[in-house]
Design a protein around this motif. Sequence first.
Motif, PDB file in Angstrom:
ATOM      1  N   ARG A 134       0.819  -1.206   0.000  1.00 50.33           N
ATOM      2  CA  ARG A 134       0.000   0.000   0.000  1.00 50.33           C
ATOM      3  C   ARG A 134       0.858   1.264   0.000  1.00 50.33           C
ATOM      4  N   GLN A 137       1.946   2.644  -3.501  1.00 50.90           N
ATOM      5  CA  GLN A 137       0.956   3.082  -4.471  1.00 50.90           C
ATOM      6  C   GLN A 137       0.168   4.269  -3.948  1.00 50.90           C
ATOM      7  N   HIS A 228     -10.964  -6.068  -8.404  1.00 48.65           N
ATOM      8  CA  HIS A 228     -10.104  -5.064  -7.786  1.00 48.65           C
ATOM      9  C   HIS A 228      -8.851  -5.712  -7.209  1.00 48.65           C
ATOM     10  N   GLN A 229      -7.695  -5.404  -7.782  1.00 46.77           N
ATOM     11  CA  GLN A 229      -6.399  -5.884  -7.301  1.00 46.77           C
ATOM     12  C   GLN A 229      -6.373  -7.406  -7.155  1.00 46.77           C
ATOM     13  N   HIS A 232      -3.310  -9.689 -10.782  1.00 46.78           N
ATOM     14  CA  HIS A 232      -1.869  -9.941 -10.681  1.00 46.78           C
ATOM     15  C   HIS A 232      -1.551 -11.191  -9.858  1.00 46.78           C
ATOM     16  N   ASP A 258      -5.976  -2.598 -11.183  1.00 42.89           N
ATOM     17  CA  ASP A 258      -4.766  -3.386 -10.952  1.00 42.89           C
ATOM     18  C   ASP A 258      -3.554  -2.493 -11.167  1.00 42.89           C
ATOM     19  N   PHE A 259      -2.370  -3.097 -11.209  1.00 43.32           N
ATOM     20  CA  PHE A 259      -1.149  -2.323 -11.365  1.00 43.32           C
ATOM     21  C   PHE A 259      -0.757  -2.185 -12.823  1.00 43.32           C
ATOM     22  N   HIS A 273       2.686 -12.457  -6.080  1.00 42.05           N
ATOM     23  CA  HIS A 273       2.209 -11.901  -7.347  1.00 42.05           C
ATOM     24  C   HIS A 273       2.676 -12.798  -8.492  1.00 42.05           C
ATOM     25  N   VAL A 312      -1.270   2.557 -10.128  1.00 41.31           N
ATOM     26  CA  VAL A 312      -2.546   1.836 -10.156  1.00 41.31           C
ATOM     27  C   VAL A 312      -3.303   2.242 -11.415  1.00 41.31           C
TER      28      VAL A 312
END
Length: 336
Positions: A134, A137, A228-229, A232, A258-259, A273, A312
């Motif tokens: 966290r 990002q 959501h996230q 990955h 996502d990233f 990941h 993000v």
Amino acid sequence: MTDPTLTSSTALAALRAAGEETRLRILALLAQGELSVSDLTDILGQSQPRISRHLKLLVEAGLVERHREGAWAFFRLADRDPAASLLRPLLDALDERDPTITGDRDRLAAVRAARAEAAQAYFARLAPDWDRVRQMQAPAETVEAAIEEALGDRPVRALVDLGTGTGRMLTLLAPRARRAVGLDASHAMLSVARANLEKAGVRGVELRQGDIHAPPVEPNAFDLVIIHQVLHYLDEPARALREAARLVAPGGRLLVVDFAPHEFEFLRTAQAHRRLGFAREQVAGWLGEARLACTLHRDLAPPDGAENALTVSLWLGQDRRAVTDMPFRNPDREVA
């Protein structure tokens, strides 16, 4: 779609099922949120076989829905069976000062407190690693504001959050919807989500254990699908997107968060990941292959000076089919 009409025989069966002291107490408790058999035995002080028999009758009468979560079974008030239409006025009319109702709710609060403590103890073991990511990002508040801006104020009839984790997206977005469903493969994470939703006062959310590659919910039923996230972590993110797109109702939307691509290999071992982010064109292409138009892409820069900074990304896919049943906002969903 379920036939909304109620026959006299169905009504009588529902009334007979509800017209018994223990079953009425069970219904009043389930009006506060979904519960397991173990929860109900603790609250009502009755044996598991007896509670199970009462629940079986309520399920057969269309008043209660049952779903499995690993070795556990959870129960909630039915909301799509015609018999359930008899239920709400009856439960709303119960006197909250009644000693039996008050006692049951006090014991429910104790059960929820114990459940929340166990769930948060599990999450506390994961939190240090999650906190590290966290910090790399944009703040959660920034990401959530971007999500709400991307979705706009368009009303939502039904939403499903795939890989719900702690339930944060449900806490944020379930108040928009008449129906909200959260799916996760982990029973432990669903316990965390359940505790967080209860703490936030978000009621009526359906939590389900299942595989994101084979989600155990109806296709073409949700006008908002959220991932959501999650991508990955997956070996087959494109397959997960295709399955998610199958759930989207005509005219509905699929939101992916996502990233962006990065080179931080340590996240593979430290955080499990599987993919080091996704390019704009990659996810947009997967949405197109799933017959969704990518109508929005946005990158959210990491905080200034962040070490090993992660960007993000948001993508919004739009179903091209004509809308025949306009969704609507439910003003009665209760949120603290």
